[in-house]
Design a protein around this motif. Structure first.
Motif, PDB file in Angstrom:
ATOM      1  N   GLN A 169       0.860  -1.184   0.000  1.00 34.28           N
ATOM      2  CA  GLN A 169       0.000   0.000   0.000  1.00 34.28           C
ATOM      3  C   GLN A 169       0.891   1.227   0.000  1.00 34.28           C
ATOM      4  O   GLN A 169       1.985   1.196   0.576  1.00 34.28           O
ATOM      5  CB  GLN A 169      -0.875   0.020   1.243  1.00 34.28           C
ATOM      6  N   VAL A 170       0.413   2.291  -0.626  1.00 34.91           N
ATOM      7  CA  VAL A 170       1.184   3.538  -0.614  1.00 34.91           C
ATOM      8  C   VAL A 170       0.318   4.609   0.036  1.00 34.91           C
ATOM      9  O   VAL A 170      -0.822   4.817  -0.377  1.00 34.91           O
ATOM     10  CB  VAL A 170       1.569   3.978  -2.053  1.00 34.91           C
ATOM     11  N   PHE A 171       0.858   5.254   1.052  1.00 33.74           N
ATOM     12  CA  PHE A 171       0.165   6.418   1.620  1.00 33.74           C
ATOM     13  C   PHE A 171       0.932   7.642   1.145  1.00 33.74           C
ATOM     14  O   PHE A 171       2.026   7.944   1.628  1.00 33.74           O
ATOM     15  CB  PHE A 171       0.150   6.359   3.161  1.00 33.74           C
ATOM     16  N   ASP A 172       0.349   8.330   0.170  1.00 33.85           N
ATOM     17  CA  ASP A 172       1.030   9.492  -0.401  1.00 33.85           C
ATOM     18  C   ASP A 172       0.693  10.709   0.454  1.00 33.85           C
ATOM     19  O   ASP A 172      -0.449  11.159   0.487  1.00 33.85           O
ATOM     20  CB  ASP A 172       0.548   9.686  -1.842  1.00 33.85           C
ATOM     21  N   THR A 173       1.707  11.244   1.114  1.00 36.54           N
ATOM     22  CA  THR A 173       1.445  12.342   2.054  1.00 36.54           C
ATOM     23  C   THR A 173       1.275  13.703   1.365  1.00 36.54           C
ATOM     24  O   THR A 173       0.794  14.643   2.000  1.00 36.54           O
ATOM     25  CB  THR A 173       2.606  12.479   3.073  1.00 36.54           C
ATOM     26  N   THR A 174       1.665  13.831   0.104  1.00 34.09           N
ATOM     27  CA  THR A 174       1.726  15.159  -0.530  1.00 34.09           C
ATOM     28  C   THR A 174       0.491  16.021  -0.245  1.00 34.09           C
ATOM     29  O   THR A 174       0.623  17.148   0.211  1.00 34.09           O
ATOM     30  CB  THR A 174       1.946  15.035  -2.053  1.00 34.09           C
ATOM     31  N   PHE A 175      -0.690  15.492  -0.501  1.00 33.35           N
ATOM     32  CA  PHE A 175      -1.905  16.304  -0.308  1.00 33.35           C
ATOM     33  C   PHE A 175      -2.619  15.966   1.003  1.00 33.35           C
ATOM     34  O   PHE A 175      -3.707  16.471   1.258  1.00 33.35           O
ATOM     35  CB  PHE A 175      -2.870  16.109  -1.486  1.00 33.35           C
ATOM     36  N   ALA A 176      -2.009  15.094   1.797  1.00 34.91           N
ATOM     37  CA  ALA A 176      -2.670  14.650   3.034  1.00 34.91           C
ATOM     38  C   ALA A 176      -2.287  15.557   4.197  1.00 34.91           C
ATOM     39  O   ALA A 176      -1.380  16.386   4.095  1.00 34.91           O
ATOM     40  CB  ALA A 176      -2.258  13.219   3.340  1.00 34.91           C
ATOM     41  N   ARG A 177      -3.003  15.373   5.315  1.00 33.75           N
ATOM     42  CA  ARG A 177      -2.602  16.053   6.537  1.00 33.75           C
ATOM     43  C   ARG A 177      -1.880  15.029   7.408  1.00 33.75           C
ATOM     44  O   ARG A 177      -2.150  13.827   7.321  1.00 33.75           O
ATOM     45  CB  ARG A 177      -3.828  16.618   7.260  1.00 33.75           C
ATOM     46  N   ARG A 178      -0.998  15.518   8.263  1.00 38.16           N
ATOM     47  CA  ARG A 178      -0.222  14.621   9.107  1.00 38.16           C
ATOM     48  C   ARG A 178      -1.139  13.721   9.944  1.00 38.16           C
ATOM     49  O   ARG A 178      -0.872  12.543  10.137  1.00 38.16           O
ATOM     50  CB  ARG A 178       0.713  15.456   9.993  1.00 38.16           C
ATOM     51  N   GLU A 179      -2.254  14.287  10.402  1.00 31.93           N
ATOM     52  CA  GLU A 179      -3.169  13.496  11.248  1.00 31.93           C
ATOM     53  C   GLU A 179      -3.730  12.314  10.470  1.00 31.93           C
ATOM     54  O   GLU A 179      -4.043  11.273  11.048  1.00 31.93           O
ATOM     55  CB  GLU A 179      -4.368  14.334  11.745  1.00 31.93           C
ATOM     56  N   GLU A 180      -3.884  12.495   9.155  1.00 30.41           N
ATOM     57  CA  GLU A 180      -4.428  11.380   8.363  1.00 30.41           C
ATOM     58  C   GLU A 180      -3.425  10.222   8.306  1.00 30.41           C
ATOM     59  O   GLU A 180      -3.803   9.056   8.398  1.00 30.41           O
ATOM     60  CB  GLU A 180      -4.769  11.862   6.951  1.00 30.41           C
ATOM     61  N   LEU A 181      -2.149  10.566   8.181  1.00 30.43           N
ATOM     62  CA  LEU A 181      -1.136   9.505   8.204  1.00 30.43           C
ATOM     63  C   LEU A 181      -1.123   8.837   9.582  1.00 30.43           C
ATOM     64  O   LEU A 181      -1.056   7.614   9.703  1.00 30.43           O
ATOM     65  CB  LEU A 181       0.249  10.077   7.867  1.00 30.43           C
ATOM     66  N   GLU A 182      -1.190   9.659  10.615  1.00 28.05           N
ATOM     67  CA  GLU A 182      -1.193   9.123  11.990  1.00 28.05           C
ATOM     68  C   GLU A 182      -2.362   8.156  12.172  1.00 28.05           C
ATOM     69  O   GLU A 182      -2.212   7.093  12.757  1.00 28.05           O
ATOM     70  CB  GLU A 182      -1.348  10.265  12.988  1.00 28.05           C
ATOM     71  N   ALA A 183      -3.536   8.565  11.655  1.00 32.02           N
ATOM     72  CA  ALA A 183      -4.719   7.700  11.791  1.00 32.02           C
ATOM     73  C   ALA A 183      -4.477   6.377  11.068  1.00 32.02           C
ATOM     74  O   ALA A 183      -4.802   5.307  11.575  1.00 32.02           O
ATOM     75  CB  ALA A 183      -5.944   8.412  11.231  1.00 32.02           C
ATOM     76  N   ARG A 184      -3.861   6.451   9.893  1.00 35.45           N
ATOM     77  CA  ARG A 184      -3.573   5.221   9.126  1.00 35.45           C
ATOM     78  C   ARG A 184      -2.600   4.337   9.909  1.00 35.45           C
ATOM     79  O   ARG A 184      -2.767   3.117   9.969  1.00 35.45           O
ATOM     80  CB  ARG A 184      -2.994   5.604   7.755  1.00 35.45           C
ATOM     81  N   LEU A 185      -1.607   4.961  10.519  1.00 36.17           N
ATOM     82  CA  LEU A 185      -0.626   4.178  11.284  1.00 36.17           C
ATOM     83  C   LEU A 185      -1.290   3.546  12.510  1.00 36.17           C
ATOM     84  O   LEU A 185      -0.918   2.444  12.923  1.00 36.17           O
ATOM     85  CB  LEU A 185       0.558   5.061  11.715  1.00 36.17           C
ATOM     86  N   SER A 186      -2.257   4.232  13.073  1.00 38.00           N
ATOM     87  CA  SER A 186      -2.916   3.707  14.282  1.00 38.00           C
ATOM     88  C   SER A 186      -3.826   2.519  13.968  1.00 38.00           C
ATOM     89  O   SER A 186      -4.199   1.774  14.862  1.00 38.00           O
ATOM     90  CB  SER A 186      -3.777   4.791  14.943  1.00 38.00           C
ATOM     91  N   GLU A 187      -4.188   2.380  12.672  1.00 37.98           N
ATOM     92  CA  GLU A 187      -5.106   1.296  12.305  1.00 37.98           C
ATOM     93  C   GLU A 187      -4.505  -0.092  12.464  1.00 37.98           C
ATOM     94  O   GLU A 187      -5.209  -1.075  12.513  1.00 37.98           O
ATOM     95  CB  GLU A 187      -5.515   1.436  10.830  1.00 37.98           C
ATOM     96  N   GLY A 188      -3.196  -0.178  12.452  1.00 36.18           N
ATOM     97  CA  GLY A 188      -2.603  -1.514  12.538  1.00 36.18           C
ATOM     98  C   GLY A 188      -1.108  -1.382  12.547  1.00 36.18           C
ATOM     99  O   GLY A 188      -0.588  -0.288  12.708  1.00 36.18           O
ATOM    100  N   ARG A 189      -0.412  -2.489  12.417  1.00 28.62           N
ATOM    101  CA  ARG A 189       1.043  -2.389  12.311  1.00 28.62           C
ATOM    102  C   ARG A 189       1.568  -3.474  11.388  1.00 28.62           C
ATOM    103  O   ARG A 189       0.870  -4.428  11.091  1.00 28.62           O
ATOM    104  CB  ARG A 189       1.688  -2.479  13.673  1.00 28.62           C
ATOM    105  N   GLY A 190       2.797  -3.277  10.970  1.00 27.40           N
ATOM    106  CA  GLY A 190       3.426  -4.178  10.009  1.00 27.40           C
ATOM    107  C   GLY A 190       4.746  -3.540   9.647  1.00 27.40           C
ATOM    108  O   GLY A 190       5.403  -2.956  10.512  1.00 27.40           O
ATOM    109  N   VAL A 191       5.101  -3.594   8.360  1.00 23.63           N
ATOM    110  CA  VAL A 191       6.349  -2.950   7.950  1.00 23.63           C
ATOM    111  C   VAL A 191       5.993  -1.623   7.267  1.00 23.63           C
ATOM    112  O   VAL A 191       5.149  -1.573   6.377  1.00 23.63           O
ATOM    113  CB  VAL A 191       7.160  -3.849   6.991  1.00 23.63           C
ATOM    114  N   LEU A 192       6.639  -0.575   7.727  1.00 25.13           N
ATOM    115  CA  LEU A 192       6.447   0.746   7.133  1.00 25.13           C
ATOM    116  C   LEU A 192       7.747   1.138   6.426  1.00 25.13           C
ATOM    117  O   LEU A 192       8.818   1.089   7.025  1.00 25.13           O
ATOM    118  CB  LEU A 192       6.142   1.766   8.240  1.00 25.13           C
ATOM    119  N   GLY A 193       7.655   1.513   5.161  1.00 27.45           N
ATOM    120  CA  GLY A 193       8.836   1.958   4.411  1.00 27.45           C
ATOM    121  C   GLY A 193       8.729   3.444   4.157  1.00 27.45           C
ATOM    122  O   GLY A 193       7.719   3.917   3.631  1.00 27.45           O
ATOM    123  N   VAL A 194       9.754   4.199   4.538  1.00 23.20           N
ATOM    124  CA  VAL A 194       9.672   5.656   4.410  1.00 23.20           C
ATOM    125  C   VAL A 194      10.815   6.183   3.529  1.00 23.20           C
ATOM    126  O   VAL A 194      11.988   5.877   3.774  1.00 23.20           O
ATOM    127  CB  VAL A 194       9.730   6.354   5.793  1.00 23.20           C
TER     128      VAL A 194
END
Ligand code: B12
Ligand code: SF4
Length: 474
Positions: A45-70
């Motif tokens: 999955q790709v979470f493209d932050t360009t047009f997102a708000r930081r809280e939206e990424l945080e919410a996505r991260l809070s949904e679960g866990r696994g491997v995050l590539g940054v």
């Protein structure tokens, strides 16, 4: 459930400067990785932050866990550091890659990453993801292209991974994983034309001393003209952009490739206007093959190039040579003229403050810009990127920014160099004198005022130089 969630730390909502410019492009590296891993059977999955708000990424991260590539680069460090800390606290296994993290592996590991990937990410992640699942993040010995800490906290640097030899073997960037239409729309809304980026090659074999080669080293690998043209055709069909941007380091580096690409585009009846970057010395057709020197410019014009950016950097040959740029001032002036003659706009990048630069060199740059007469030019003050020869050269004089986590490599202070104000004056001088030159006798009153402004800026710089040399003497 995906095997990896990919993201980056660039939020346009947090960048007031870019909100004025509004020319966003997605990070192609992440999209290459996504396409490659999907083809290899991984869930991505790709979470493209360009047009997102930081809280939206945080919410996505809070949904679960696994491997995050940054993805990391010089400008997004502070943002990425926040993401790493948060993800780690939420139980994610965190992998970082891109041009910056390999320069500061210990820092990124301390900031929350478990693994730093150095170089190209595709094949490394293909091996790393199963290794993380079976061995965890502290026993990754032997996974080429990675740096991690073992169970005792010791930094382990695995061997580098060989680079991908055949770029055509890679799937095209996974643009469908993100809302690319939004980028095209934003472009169109702000500039009247939508744009999409693509690359035709990886790496640059030149060795300009301040340029970072952290990802691709000094190799240069090209895609075939056929594969590149097929991707362009698909982009054109799917996103209907008004133009594309070839995000290569040096688009005209390989002339025979360029001519073959032009043929391939002609065969497909494809002419998409474009903008790109190159070096002036790679604008001249080969004299040894008896070629017309202007053939490259003509080819670009026929292909639809409407603007080309040239890394001109300085109008002083002494400074260009100190940079090991491998280009002459005359080549830049020639290329600018020929491009103009072929109806292509010239954009010019200039760099102030390189090692040893004096007011005389700055005067030479002002003169050079007048002679080259680009349609537009941008200046930066040189900064040492970790891992470059320029960084090593000035290292004894470097003062680190006080808080690494909040800074970038642009914040290193090079002791003995004039302050920022000095270069603001250089900008004023350059802009005023070039504008006066462009008036070409049309408005003598305005031209005189501009020249007076340029002279005042120069005098202020000379006064600062005198002050600094007195300080050194004291
Ligand atoms: C196009 C470009 C831009 C564009 C657009 C950026 C974009 N969104 O596409 C613009 C003009 C806006 C730009 C601006 C800047 N750029 Co720029 N840019 C490039 C350029 C030429 C191409 C980027 C690209 O598409 N590469 C192709 C992809 C395939 O490569 P990649 O991104 O590196 O990805 C691979 C690996 O890094 C790795 N990887 C990437 N992400 C991840 C994530 C994970 C988890 C893993 C494991 C691996 C991994 O795998 C990928 C595939 O193999 C590069 C040089 C280059 N050739 O890469 C410079 C480069 C990235 N830029 C650089 C710089 C310095 C800047 C600026 C700071 C310049 C400035 N003074 O303002 C700004 C910062 C802007 C910003 N907001 O980030 C430096 C970065 C140095 C550093 N240490 O970070 C580079 C390397 C140029 C250089 N040689 O010095 N840039
Ligand atoms: S500045 Fe451009 S030409 Fe010079 S090494 Fe970097 S990418 Fe190559």
């Amino acid at each position: 459930m995906s095997d990896i969630l990919l993201t980056h730390g660039y939020f346009i909502g947090e960048d007031p400067k870019e909100q004025e410019i509004m020319k966003p492009y997605p990070t192609l590296g992440l999209l290459y990785i996504s396409a490659y891993l999907r083809r290899a059977g991984f869930g991505v999955q790709v979470f493209d932050t360009t047009f997102a708000r930081r809280e939206e990424l945080e919410a996505r991260l809070s949904e679960g866990r696994g491997v995050l590539g940054v993805y990391t680069n010089l400008i997004t460090r502070a943002s990425v550091v926040k993401i790493l800390g948060r993800a780690r606290a939420l139980g994610w296994t965190v992998v970082v890659g891109g041009p910056e993290s390999g320069n500061y592996p210990d820092r990124y590991l301390d900031a929350g990453a478990h693994v730093v990937v150095v170089g190209e990410g595709e094949a490394t992640l293909e091996e790393l993801l199963p290794a993380l699942a079976t061995r965890g993040p502290h026993r990754l010995h032997g996974v080429a292209g990675t740096i991690f800490r073992d169970e005792d906290g010791k930094l382990v640097r695995n061997a580098p991974r060989p680079q991908i030899a055949d770029l055509d073997s890679l799937p095209w960037p996974d643009r469908e994983a993100i809302d690319l239409d939004r980028y095209v729309d934003v472009w169109r809304e702000h500039h009247g034309s939508g744009s999409v980026n693509l690359i035709t090659a990886r790496g640059c074999a030149y060795r300009c001393r301040w340029c970072s080669h952290a990802v691709f080293g000094h190799t240069h690998r090209r895609r075939s003209p056929e594969d590149t043209a097929a991707e362009l055709a698909w982009i054109h069909e799917r996103y209907r952009p008004d133009q594309v941007w070839y995000a290569d380091d040096v688009f005209t580096i390989h002339h025979r490739w360029l001519y073959r690409y032009q043929e391939e585009l002609k065969r497909r009846g494809l002419r998409v206007p474009f903008e790109t970057i190159t070096r002036a010395d790679r604008m001249t057709g080969s004299a040894d093959r008896g070629e017309d020197p202007a053939r490259v410019a003509r080819t670009l014009a026929e292909m639809g190039c409407w603007r080309i950016w040239i890394g001109s950097e300085s109008g002083s040959q002494r400074i260009l040579d100190a940079m090991e740029r491998g280009v002459t001032v005359e080549e830049v002036q020639w290329a600018s003229r020929v491009l103009r003659e072929h109806g292509i706009e010239v954009g010019m990048f200039l760099m102030w403050g390189y090692q040893g630069e004096t007011v005389e060199d700055i005067a030479a740059t002002v003169d050079h810009v007048k002679k080259s007469d680009p349609h537009t030019f941008l200046t930066t003050v040189s900064y040492p990127i970790k891992g470059t020869p320029y960084f090593e050269e000035v290292e004894p004089r470097l003062e680190a920014p006080p808080v690494w986590e909040e800074a970038t490599d642009r914040d290193w202070v090079v002791r003995g160099r004039p302050p920022r104000e000095y270069y603001r004056l250089a900008d004023r001088w350059l802009r005023a004198e070039v504008e006066a030159h462009r008036l070409g006798g049309a408005d003598p009153g305005r031209a005189a005022a501009l020249l007076a402004e340029a002279a005042r800026a120069r005098e202020a710089m000379e006064a600062m130089d005198r002050e600094r040399s007195l300080e050194v003497a004291r």
